[in-house]
Each structure stands twice: as structure tokens, then as C-alpha cells.
Design a protein around this motif. Structure first.
Motif, short mmCIF file in Angstrom:
data_model
loop_
_atom_site.label_atom_id
_atom_site.label_comp_id
_atom_site.label_asym_id
_atom_site.label_seq_id
_atom_site.Cartn_x
_atom_site.Cartn_y
_atom_site.Cartn_z
N SER A 74 0.82 -1.21 0.00
CA SER A 74 0.00 0.00 0.00
C SER A 74 0.85 1.26 0.00
O SER A 74 0.34 2.35 -0.26
CB SER A 74 -0.93 0.00 1.22
OG SER A 74 -0.19 -0.10 2.41
N THR A 75 2.14 1.12 0.31
CA THR A 75 3.04 2.28 0.32
C THR A 75 4.37 1.91 -0.31
O THR A 75 4.71 0.73 -0.45
CB THR A 75 3.31 2.77 1.76
OG1 THR A 75 3.96 1.73 2.50
CG2 THR A 75 2.03 3.18 2.46
N ASN A 76 5.13 2.92 -0.67
CA ASN A 76 6.49 2.74 -1.17
C ASN A 76 7.41 3.67 -0.38
O ASN A 76 7.24 4.89 -0.43
CB ASN A 76 6.56 3.07 -2.66
CG ASN A 76 7.95 2.87 -3.23
OD1 ASN A 76 8.73 2.07 -2.72
ND2 ASN A 76 8.27 3.60 -4.29
N PRO A 77 8.39 3.11 0.35
CA PRO A 77 8.62 1.68 0.55
C PRO A 77 7.52 1.04 1.40
O PRO A 77 6.76 1.75 2.06
CB PRO A 77 9.98 1.65 1.27
CG PRO A 77 10.04 2.97 1.98
CD PRO A 77 9.35 3.96 1.09
N PRO A 78 7.45 -0.30 1.38
CA PRO A 78 6.42 -0.99 2.17
C PRO A 78 6.55 -0.68 3.65
O PRO A 78 7.64 -0.37 4.15
CB PRO A 78 6.69 -2.47 1.88
CG PRO A 78 7.40 -2.47 0.57
CD PRO A 78 8.26 -1.23 0.58
N THR A 79 5.44 -0.75 4.37
CA THR A 79 5.43 -0.46 5.80
C THR A 79 4.71 -1.56 6.57
O THR A 79 3.86 -2.27 6.01
CB THR A 79 4.76 0.90 6.08
OG1 THR A 79 4.83 1.19 7.48
CG2 THR A 79 3.29 0.88 5.67
N LEU A 80 5.06 -1.68 7.84
CA LEU A 80 4.44 -2.69 8.71
C LEU A 80 3.22 -2.15 9.45
O LEU A 80 2.50 -2.92 10.09
CB LEU A 80 5.46 -3.18 9.75
CG LEU A 80 6.50 -4.18 9.26
CD1 LEU A 80 7.61 -4.32 10.30
CD2 LEU A 80 5.86 -5.54 9.02
N PHE A 81 3.00 -0.83 9.40
CA PHE A 81 1.94 -0.26 10.22
C PHE A 81 1.46 1.05 9.61
O PHE A 81 2.26 1.85 9.12
CB PHE A 81 2.45 -0.01 11.65
CG PHE A 81 1.46 0.67 12.55
CD1 PHE A 81 0.39 -0.03 13.09
CD2 PHE A 81 1.60 2.01 12.87
CE1 PHE A 81 -0.53 0.60 13.93
CE2 PHE A 81 0.70 2.65 13.71
CZ PHE A 81 -0.37 1.93 14.23
N MET A 82 0.14 1.25 9.62
CA MET A 82 -0.44 2.51 9.17
C MET A 82 -1.52 2.91 10.16
O MET A 82 -2.35 2.08 10.54
CB MET A 82 -1.06 2.37 7.77
CG MET A 82 -0.08 1.98 6.69
SD MET A 82 -0.89 1.73 5.06
CE MET A 82 -1.25 3.44 4.61
N ARG A 83 -1.50 4.15 10.58
CA ARG A 83 -2.56 4.67 11.45
C ARG A 83 -3.36 5.69 10.65
O ARG A 83 -2.81 6.66 10.14
CB ARG A 83 -2.01 5.29 12.73
CG ARG A 83 -3.06 6.04 13.52
CD ARG A 83 -2.65 6.26 14.96
NE ARG A 83 -2.83 5.03 15.73
CZ ARG A 83 -2.71 4.97 17.06
NH1 ARG A 83 -2.39 6.05 17.76
NH2 ARG A 83 -2.89 3.83 17.69
N LEU A 84 -4.67 5.46 10.57
CA LEU A 84 -5.56 6.31 9.79
C LEU A 84 -6.50 7.08 10.72
O LEU A 84 -6.82 6.60 11.82
CB LEU A 84 -6.42 5.48 8.83
CG LEU A 84 -5.82 4.92 7.55
CD1 LEU A 84 -4.62 4.02 7.82
CD2 LEU A 84 -6.88 4.13 6.78
N TYR A 85 -6.95 8.24 10.25
CA TYR A 85 -8.01 8.96 10.95
C TYR A 85 -8.91 9.61 9.92
O TYR A 85 -8.54 9.79 8.75
CB TYR A 85 -7.45 9.99 11.92
CG TYR A 85 -6.70 11.13 11.28
CD1 TYR A 85 -7.33 12.35 10.98
CD2 TYR A 85 -5.33 11.02 10.99
CE1 TYR A 85 -6.64 13.40 10.40
CE2 TYR A 85 -4.64 12.07 10.42
CZ TYR A 85 -5.29 13.25 10.12
OH TYR A 85 -4.61 14.29 9.54
N HIS A 86 -10.11 9.95 10.34
CA HIS A 86 -11.09 10.64 9.50
C HIS A 86 -11.76 11.67 10.38
O HIS A 86 -12.05 11.41 11.56
CB HIS A 86 -12.12 9.64 8.97
CG HIS A 86 -13.05 10.20 7.92
ND1 HIS A 86 -14.04 11.12 8.21
CD2 HIS A 86 -13.15 9.94 6.58
CE1 HIS A 86 -14.70 11.40 7.09
NE2 HIS A 86 -14.19 10.72 6.09
N THR A 87 -12.02 12.86 9.85
CA THR A 87 -12.58 13.93 10.67
C THR A 87 -13.93 13.56 11.25
O THR A 87 -14.33 14.11 12.28
CB THR A 87 -12.71 15.23 9.86
OG1 THR A 87 -13.50 14.99 8.68
CG2 THR A 87 -11.33 15.73 9.45
#
Length: 236
Positions: free
Chosen positions: A119-132
Motif C-alpha cells: 500500500s506504500t512505497n517503501p512498504p510499511t508494517l503499520f499505518m494509522r488512519l483517521y477521518h474527521t
């Protein structure tokens, strides 16, 4: 339908002031139901600074809505999102826990192999998302024995999180007024297609109200990612 309150699933409360047996998952609340007395404190599971109202009031608090800095390998400022996550290229309804995902550039529904890319470049082990419009963070990690977050991990993780039922304190607290709860109830009614779905109660996705279509991701603040959603898509 509009004369009754939506059922709220019972969970162990994050607040010592709320009875865990206050509302049953399978018991439809009558118009005469009154929530138990409690101080109405903000749920501890909510991210700091969240405001239900959109527009200027939510923008004023967005700066406080992000938390700790992530490390270099998970910092959104150091990563590029997969191109398919930009420019409204992926189309699907976040109200569906198992959605049909359309990819505009392919002109067809996505298959398993399409979503195995990082899902990202470079690849990542963790993503934190937020939405207003969401009072919670969405944390995404590789599923199974994966070594990085794939598009499938990301998209399915978002849907599965949003498919979760809310708690009593997410609906009854001093942060939400009667008008806010009415908006949540309206989103619940419009989402549910049958009695079984209605009896599952209000879900996290209902906080998005009418903006339930996935639009992609943008870099957020303090190393996080902002989830972008909209009302509908226009054909191009």
C-alpha cells in the motif's frame, strides 16, 4: 422505524459510570426508553479533539486530533501511497464489510492478485488512519504472516473496523446532542436493508453519515494517514 431508537450492542464499558447491561444487542429500544444516568463523559476510546459536527467546528479541533509521532518506517511523510490509492481510482462502499472493489484503471472489479501489492512505497508494517468524522483511529497491520501492509490489508482492515458495532457510551454522551444522535439513527436506517441488519444496531461506519464512499488516502499529520470519503462517484 423513525419512532424507535436503534439498538446498541452491549460491550464492557470503557467508563465505570455506564452499566454494561444497559442496552441489549437484540432488544429494540422503544420511544420511551431513557439511557441510564451517568456523567456523560467523553469515551476514553475516542481520539482527542474529535467533534461530531463537520465544517468549521471540526477544523478547529483537527490539530489536536492526531497523536504520537510514528517512527521513520511508518511515517506517512516518508512514504508514498500506492498510485491506485490516489485520485479516486478505487471505488467501493465502506458500509459493506465484504465490498466489491472497482479499480477505474482496470475497468473491472479487483481480484486477489490486484490487491497483493504494498500500500506504500517503501512498504510499511503499520499505518494509522483517521477521518474527521470518526472518533477512533484505524490501525492497519499485515494480516497473517505478511511482511508489509498490502492493499488488501488496508482496504479490508478499514471495512472490518467500520463494520464493528458502537458501544453505549459512543451514542449516549455529552459530546453528542439529540440532533447528532438523530443523524446517526438516519445513517443506520438508510444503511440497513433488512431486519437482521437493523438488529445489529448502529455501527462505526454510521459516523460517516452520507460520506461512505472510499476516495483514497492523503498524508495526515504527525505521520498518520487521512482517510478520504465522499457521498458518491460520478462516471468519467
Amino acid at each position: 422505524m423513525w419512532g424507535a431508537r436503534p439498538p446498541i450492542q452491549t460491550f464492557p464499558s470503557t467508563s465505570s459510570y455506564i452499566s454494561t447491561s444497559a442496552v441489549s444487542m437484540t432488544q429494540s429500544l422503544s420511544a420511551t426508553y431513557m439511557p441510564p444516568d451517568w456523567p456523560g463523559e467523553r469515551p476514553k476510546s475516542w481520539r482527542r479533539g474529535f467533534k461530531f459536527k463537520s465544517g468549521i467546528s471540526s477544523l478547529l479541533f483537527r490539530r489536536k486530533s492526531v497523536s504520537r509521532l510514528l517512527d521513520a518506517s511508518t511515517d506517512s511523510a516518508r512514504l508514498k501511497p500506492a498510485s491506485v490509492l490516489r485520485e479516486e481510482n478505487i471505488i467501493f462502499d465502506l458500509r459493506c464489510s465484504q465490498p466489491v472493489i472497482m479499480i477505474r484503471t482496470l475497468g473491472r472489479p479487483a481480484v486477489t492478485n490486484d490487491l497483493m501489492l504494498p500500500s506504500t512505497n517503501p512498504p510499511t508494517l503499520f499505518m494509522r488512519l483517521y477521518h474527521t468524522r470518526l472518533p477512533w483511529y484505524i490501525d492497519i497491520r499485515p494480516m497473517g504472516n505478511g511482511s508489509y501492509v498490502t492493499l488488501s490489508d488496508l482496504l479490508m482492515g478499514i471495512c472490518q473496523f467500520l463494520a464493528g458495532p458502537i458501544r453505549n457510551e459512543d451514542y449516549y454522551n455529552d459530546e453528542l446532542d439529540a440532533e447528532d444522535r438523530e443523524e446517526l439513527k438516519r445513517a443506520w436506517v438508510e444503511r440497513c436493508k433488512n431486519k437482521k441488519e437493523r438488529m445489529e444496531g448502529v455501527k462505526r461506519v454510521d459516523f460517516l453519515r452520507e460520506k461512505y464512499m472510499f476516495l483514497g488516502l492523503t498524508r495526515g499529520k504527525r505521520g498518520m494517514w487521512e482517510l478520504c470519503t465522499g457521498k458518491e462517484f460520478s462516471e468519467r
